[in-house]
Each structure stands twice: as structure tokens, then as C-alpha cells.
Motif scaffolding. Structure first.
Motif, PDB file in Angstrom:
ATOM      1  N   HIS A 101       0.852  -0.951   0.507  1.00 11.08           N
ATOM      2  CA  HIS A 101      -0.283  -0.052  -0.187  1.00 11.08           C
ATOM      3  C   HIS A 101       0.827   0.964   0.024  1.00 11.08           C
ATOM      4  CE1 HIS A 101      -3.800  -2.120   1.488  1.00 11.08           C
ATOM      5  NE2 HIS A 101      -3.095  -3.224   0.581  1.00 11.08           N
ATOM      6  N   VAL A 102       0.764   2.156  -1.376  1.00  7.27           N
ATOM      7  CA  VAL A 102       1.955   3.119  -1.290  1.00  7.27           C
ATOM      8  C   VAL A 102       0.923   4.436  -1.614  1.00  7.27           C
ATOM      9  CG1 VAL A 102       3.190   4.138  -2.921  1.00  7.27           C
ATOM     10  CG2 VAL A 102       3.273   1.509  -2.359  1.00  7.27           C
ATOM     11  N   GLN A 103       1.708   5.121  -0.779  1.00 10.73           N
ATOM     12  CA  GLN A 103       0.598   6.909  -0.686  1.00 10.73           C
ATOM     13  C   GLN A 103       1.822   7.551  -1.391  1.00 10.73           C
ATOM     14  OE1 GLN A 103       0.588   9.355   2.544  1.00 10.73           O
ATOM     15  NE2 GLN A 103      -1.074  10.492   2.972  1.00 10.73           N
ATOM     16  N   ILE A 104       1.303   8.312  -2.545  1.00  9.67           N
ATOM     17  CA  ILE A 104       2.077   9.155  -3.504  1.00  9.67           C
ATOM     18  C   ILE A 104       0.972  10.800  -3.114  1.00  9.67           C
ATOM     19  CG2 ILE A 104       2.788   7.356  -5.419  1.00  9.67           C
ATOM     20  CD1 ILE A 104       0.419   8.720  -6.239  1.00  9.67           C
ATOM     21  N   ASP A 105       2.164  11.840  -3.750  1.00 10.95           N
ATOM     22  CA  ASP A 105       1.855  13.801  -3.239  1.00 10.95           C
ATOM     23  C   ASP A 105       1.145  13.526  -4.832  1.00 10.95           C
ATOM     24  OD1 ASP A 105       3.651  12.894  -5.700  1.00 10.95           O
ATOM     25  OD2 ASP A 105       5.078  14.595  -4.418  1.00 10.95           O
ATOM     26  N   ARG A 106       0.618  13.025  -5.220  1.00  7.59           N
ATOM     27  CA  ARG A 106      -0.219  13.223  -6.110  1.00  7.59           C
ATOM     28  C   ARG A 106      -1.391  12.608  -6.931  1.00  7.59           C
ATOM     29  NH1 ARG A 106       3.718  15.901  -9.939  1.00  7.59           N
ATOM     30  NH2 ARG A 106       4.689  15.737  -8.147  1.00  7.59           N
ATOM     31  N   HIS A 107      -2.278  12.681  -8.337  1.00 10.72           N
ATOM     32  CA  HIS A 107      -3.247  11.452  -8.545  1.00 10.72           C
ATOM     33  C   HIS A 107      -1.920  11.146 -10.069  1.00 10.72           C
ATOM     34  CE1 HIS A 107      -6.861  13.647  -6.137  1.00 10.72           C
ATOM     35  NE2 HIS A 107      -5.958  13.261  -5.793  1.00 10.72           N
ATOM     36  N   LEU A 108      -2.714   9.394 -10.167  1.00 15.95           N
ATOM     37  CA  LEU A 108      -2.116   9.416 -11.093  1.00 15.95           C
ATOM     38  C   LEU A 108      -3.530   9.208 -12.274  1.00 15.95           C
ATOM     39  CD1 LEU A 108       0.793   7.147 -10.096  1.00 15.95           C
ATOM     40  CD2 LEU A 108       1.447   9.840 -10.773  1.00 15.95           C
ATOM     41  N   ASP A 109      -3.901   8.984 -13.099  1.00 22.42           N
ATOM     42  CA  ASP A 109      -4.369   9.505 -14.012  1.00 22.42           C
ATOM     43  C   ASP A 109      -4.462   7.994 -15.177  1.00 22.42           C
ATOM     44  OD1 ASP A 109      -2.651   9.649 -16.039  1.00 22.42           O
ATOM     45  OD2 ASP A 109      -3.662  11.021 -16.799  1.00 22.42           O
ATOM     46  N   GLU A 110      -5.329   7.376 -15.687  1.00 24.40           N
ATOM     47  CA  GLU A 110      -5.284   5.982 -15.785  1.00 24.40           C
ATOM     48  C   GLU A 110      -4.176   5.392 -16.545  1.00 24.40           C
ATOM     49  OE1 GLU A 110      -6.731   1.735 -15.713  1.00 24.40           O
ATOM     50  OE2 GLU A 110      -7.657   3.827 -14.327  1.00 24.40           O
ATOM     51  N   PRO A 111      -4.272   5.950 -17.620  1.00 26.94           N
ATOM     52  CA  PRO A 111      -2.740   5.973 -18.899  1.00 26.94           C
ATOM     53  C   PRO A 111      -2.030   5.799 -18.066  1.00 26.94           C
ATOM     54  CG  PRO A 111      -4.536   7.566 -19.915  1.00 26.94           C
ATOM     55  CD  PRO A 111      -5.174   7.209 -18.107  1.00 26.94           C
ATOM     56  N   MET A 112      -1.488   6.474 -17.085  1.00 27.95           N
ATOM     57  CA  MET A 112      -0.265   6.109 -16.198  1.00 27.95           C
ATOM     58  C   MET A 112      -0.028   5.527 -15.549  1.00 27.95           C
ATOM     59  SD  MET A 112       2.975   6.948 -15.571  1.00 27.95           S
ATOM     60  CE  MET A 112       2.968   8.778 -16.870  1.00 27.95           C
TER      61      MET A 112
ATOM     62  N   LYS B  10      -4.966  16.076  -2.450  1.00 26.70           N
ATOM     63  CA  LYS B  10      -3.598  16.258  -3.073  1.00 26.70           C
ATOM     64  C   LYS B  10      -3.433  14.733  -3.100  1.00 26.70           C
ATOM     65  CE  LYS B  10      -3.022  21.242  -1.921  1.00 26.70           C
ATOM     66  NZ  LYS B  10      -2.179  21.607  -1.281  1.00 26.70           N
ATOM     67  N   THR B  11      -3.453  13.973  -2.353  1.00 27.33           N
ATOM     68  CA  THR B  11      -2.749  12.337  -2.069  1.00 27.33           C
ATOM     69  C   THR B  11      -3.767  11.339  -2.319  1.00 27.33           C
ATOM     70  OG1 THR B  11      -3.411  12.304  -0.031  1.00 27.33           O
ATOM     71  CG2 THR B  11      -1.324  13.405  -0.648  1.00 27.33           C
ATOM     72  N   GLN B  12      -2.828  10.340  -3.476  1.00 30.90           N
ATOM     73  CA  GLN B  12      -3.303   8.805  -3.528  1.00 30.90           C
ATOM     74  C   GLN B  12      -2.608   7.908  -2.913  1.00 30.90           C
ATOM     75  OE1 GLN B  12      -2.914   7.887  -7.859  1.00 30.90           O
ATOM     76  NE2 GLN B  12      -5.192   8.003  -8.201  1.00 30.90           N
ATOM     77  N   TRP B  13      -3.610   6.626  -2.357  1.00 33.44           N
ATOM     78  CA  TRP B  13      -3.011   5.431  -1.962  1.00 33.44           C
ATOM     79  C   TRP B  13      -3.519   4.745  -2.742  1.00 33.44           C
ATOM     80  CZ3 TRP B  13      -0.324   4.178   2.271  1.00 33.44           C
ATOM     81  CH2 TRP B  13      -0.736   5.236   3.392  1.00 33.44           C
ATOM     82  N   LEU B  14      -2.302   3.584  -3.602  1.00 35.36           N
ATOM     83  CA  LEU B  14      -2.581   2.185  -4.361  1.00 35.36           C
ATOM     84  C   LEU B  14      -1.958   1.246  -3.350  1.00 35.36           C
ATOM     85  CD1 LEU B  14      -0.596   4.533  -7.001  1.00 35.36           C
ATOM     86  CD2 LEU B  14      -2.947   4.696  -6.546  1.00 35.36           C
ATOM     87  N   GLU B  15      -2.949   0.107  -4.358  1.00 33.67           N
ATOM     88  CA  GLU B  15      -2.430  -0.788  -4.488  1.00 33.67           C
ATOM     89  C   GLU B  15      -1.469  -1.672  -5.425  1.00 33.67           C
ATOM     90  OE1 GLU B  15      -4.622  -4.342  -1.650  1.00 33.67           O
ATOM     91  OE2 GLU B  15      -5.110  -4.756  -4.254  1.00 33.67           O
ATOM     92  N   ILE B  16      -0.492  -2.114  -5.045  1.00 29.97           N
ATOM     93  CA  ILE B  16       0.390  -2.166  -5.770  1.00 29.97           C
ATOM     94  C   ILE B  16       1.364  -3.690  -5.625  1.00 29.97           C
ATOM     95  CG2 ILE B  16       2.533  -2.425  -7.116  1.00 29.97           C
ATOM     96  CD1 ILE B  16       2.138   0.898  -7.181  1.00 29.97           C
ATOM     97  N   THR B  17       0.456  -5.123  -6.672  1.00 31.56           N
ATOM     98  CA  THR B  17       1.035  -6.206  -6.923  1.00 31.56           C
ATOM     99  C   THR B  17       2.646  -6.865  -7.028  1.00 31.56           C
ATOM    100  OG1 THR B  17      -0.673  -6.819  -6.031  1.00 31.56           O
ATOM    101  CG2 THR B  17       0.336  -8.477  -7.003  1.00 31.56           C
ATOM    102  N   LEU B  18       3.934  -6.865  -6.744  1.00 34.61           N
ATOM    103  CA  LEU B  18       4.597  -7.357  -7.812  1.00 34.61           C
ATOM    104  C   LEU B  18       5.065  -8.894  -7.384  1.00 34.61           C
ATOM    105  CD1 LEU B  18       6.935  -4.416  -6.774  1.00 34.61           C
ATOM    106  CD2 LEU B  18       5.467  -4.464  -8.261  1.00 34.61           C
ATOM    107  N   ARG B  19       4.840  -9.322  -7.944  1.00 38.04           N
ATOM    108  CA  ARG B  19       6.279 -10.556  -8.437  1.00 38.04           C
ATOM    109  C   ARG B  19       7.708 -10.675  -8.518  1.00 38.04           C
ATOM    110  NH1 ARG B  19       1.492 -13.986  -7.885  1.00 38.04           N
ATOM    111  NH2 ARG B  19      -0.470 -13.353  -8.784  1.00 38.04           N
TER     112      ARG B  19
END
Length: 258
Positions: A148-159, A188-197
């Protein structure tokens, strides 16, 4: 007392054998060997790469027989601000400071299974079972790590789709596909869930840097089926036999891209 010469044939390097038996890390084991504290079949060995047969050779440390230690599997909620190493040349706190009795130098040697950088927190495993650890770390095992990652902006769908598809880092490393979804976002911030293998060095931070975002918080919340759950920052616990087995069990989706 005689010093053993180089043994003919192949085998496990002595320093690695001591590490596999839970005596010490390879670095510390090499020091023990170089200082003449280790004997093999009655002779002092001062070469860390000296090959030994762990099933047949008799290995002694300080005149005491070395036997394989009981296998230990530990989960730690790594707090931010500590480094994933045994000793730090800058004097910073390490993950072993958080392990309590398990982290003492005279205890069983437990190695971290992978790493989390100093600023990151979350689930970090330790063990003296090198075969089990190597399975979890191998890209061929496809063991998912969830963050779970908090970032300092909103990423749009293409990104977000670019993150999912794989991207080139520093013009050198190509990431594999990842699972990425938005958990929530504020003004101003966004939380993402990122799954890596896979586990490239500082991979998530580098991916998001390419995406133009700065990581504010990064928490590993799961490794395979094992969840961080209610484990508090700085706390650790032993894994159950069922949890240990589940982490190495074949998964139905192991051949799918993340």
C-alpha cells in the motif's frame, strides 16, 4: 594443531555451511574461519571457501560440534527508519534491534528474506532455512508481494496502465507487469495497492518516480497468502507450520502475469 589443506572435490563452502546451519551470516562465519576457530574433521580450516560435505564432515566451532539448528520462521512488522542489515556503518538502528531475543548475536542466525528500504515499513520475513528463503525470493516462484503506497499526487488511468504494463527504469531495467489499483485519494494525495512478483532494487519508488510521483508512505501488507494483519510496528511473531507451508505451496495463478 594442524591446519587442514584444501579438500579435493566439490562441496558446500565452509562459510556457507555454517550459515546454512544457522551459526552466523556468511560474513561472520568467514571471520570465525579466518581466526582459526573452526575445525573440520579434527583439523583447523582457515579458508572460508573450503568445501565440506554437510552430511558427512564433522564441523566444530570453538571445539564444540556444530549441528543444524532448529528451523525458525519469523514475521516482523518493520518500522520505518531502520535498515535491513545486521550492522550499519553509520550507527543507524537495524531490523535486528526490533527482533528482541531473536536479534541477539548469540542467538540463532536469522537472515531477512528480501529487504525493505529504510523509509519503508511492513511485513518482513526472517529464517535460517535458506532453501525456503530462496524459494520465496526466486522470480520463478511468482510469490506475490502486496504494497500500500501513498503518493503526493493523483495518477490518471493512462499512467496507471503504464505501471500495470511494465516500464523501463533508468534506461536499464524493465519491470514485469504489476497489479495496480487505487485504494482511495484525498485532495492532493492518492493511495495505491501495488502487487509485484519480482523484487528489483527500490522498484516501487523507481516506478513511481518515472510516473512523476513521490512516495510518501510505503507499506508491505502481504507476501503470498501471508498478511501483515494486526502485527504492530516493531513487533514480530513466529509463523505457524501451516503458514510456512502455505508460502511454498504451488498456486493456481503462479503462471499468470501479475
Amino acid at each position: 594443531m594442524k591446519t587442514a589443506g584444501k579438500k579435493a572435490g566439490t562441496g558446500v563452502p565452509l562459510a556457507r555451511a555454517l550459515s546454512k546451519m544457522g551459526v552466523a551470516s556468511r560474513t561472520v562465519a568467514s571471520t570465525l574461519i579466518l581466526t582459526g576457530r573452526v575445525m573440520v574433521n579434527g583439523q583447523v580450516v582457515r579458508t572460508p571457501q573450503h568445501p565440506v560435505d554437510m552430511r558427512r564432515d564433522r564441523i566444530f566451532l570453538d571445539n564444540q560440534p556444530v549441528r543444524p539448528r532448529t528451523k525458525v520462521y519469523l514475521a516482523l512488522h518493520k518500522p520505518p527508519g531502520v535498515v535491513t542489515t545486521r550492522q550499519d556503518e553509520k550507527g543507524r538502528k537495524t531490523v535486528y534491534d526490533a527482533l528482541g531475543e531473536w536479534g541477539k548475536p548469540d542467538g540463532q542466525w536469522l537472515a531477512p528474506v528480501g529487504r525493505l528500504d529504510r523509509a519503508s515499513q511492513g511485513l518482513l520475513l526472517f529464517t535460517n532455512d535458506t532453501q525456503w528463503a530462496n524459494h520465496l525470493l526466486s522470480p520463478e516462484s511468482h510469490v506475490a508481494k502486496v504494497y500500500h503506497v501513498q503518493i503526493d499526487r493523483h495518477l490518471d488511468e493512462p499512467m496507471l496502465e503504464r505501471l500495470r504494463s511494465g516500464m523501463l527504469l533508468d534506461q536499464e531495467e524493465q519491470t514485469r507487469p504489476a497489479q495496480v489499483r487505487v485504494l482511495r485519494q484525498g485532495d492532493k494525495t492518492q493511495w495505491l495497492e501495488i502487487t509485484l512478483r519480482e523484487g528489483l532494487n527500490r522498484q516501487i519508488r523507481r516506478m513511481l518516480e518515472v510516473a512523476g510521483a513521490e512516495v510518501l508512505q510505503l507499506i508491505r501488507v502481504a507476501i503470498g497468502p501471508l498478511q501483515l494483519g494486526e502485527l504492530k510496528k516493531g513487533e514480530c511473531r513466529l509463523l505457524s507450520p501451516a503458514e510456512v507451508a502455505a508460502l511454498t505451496a504451488p498456486r493456481a495463478d503462479s503462471d499468470r502475469p501479475a
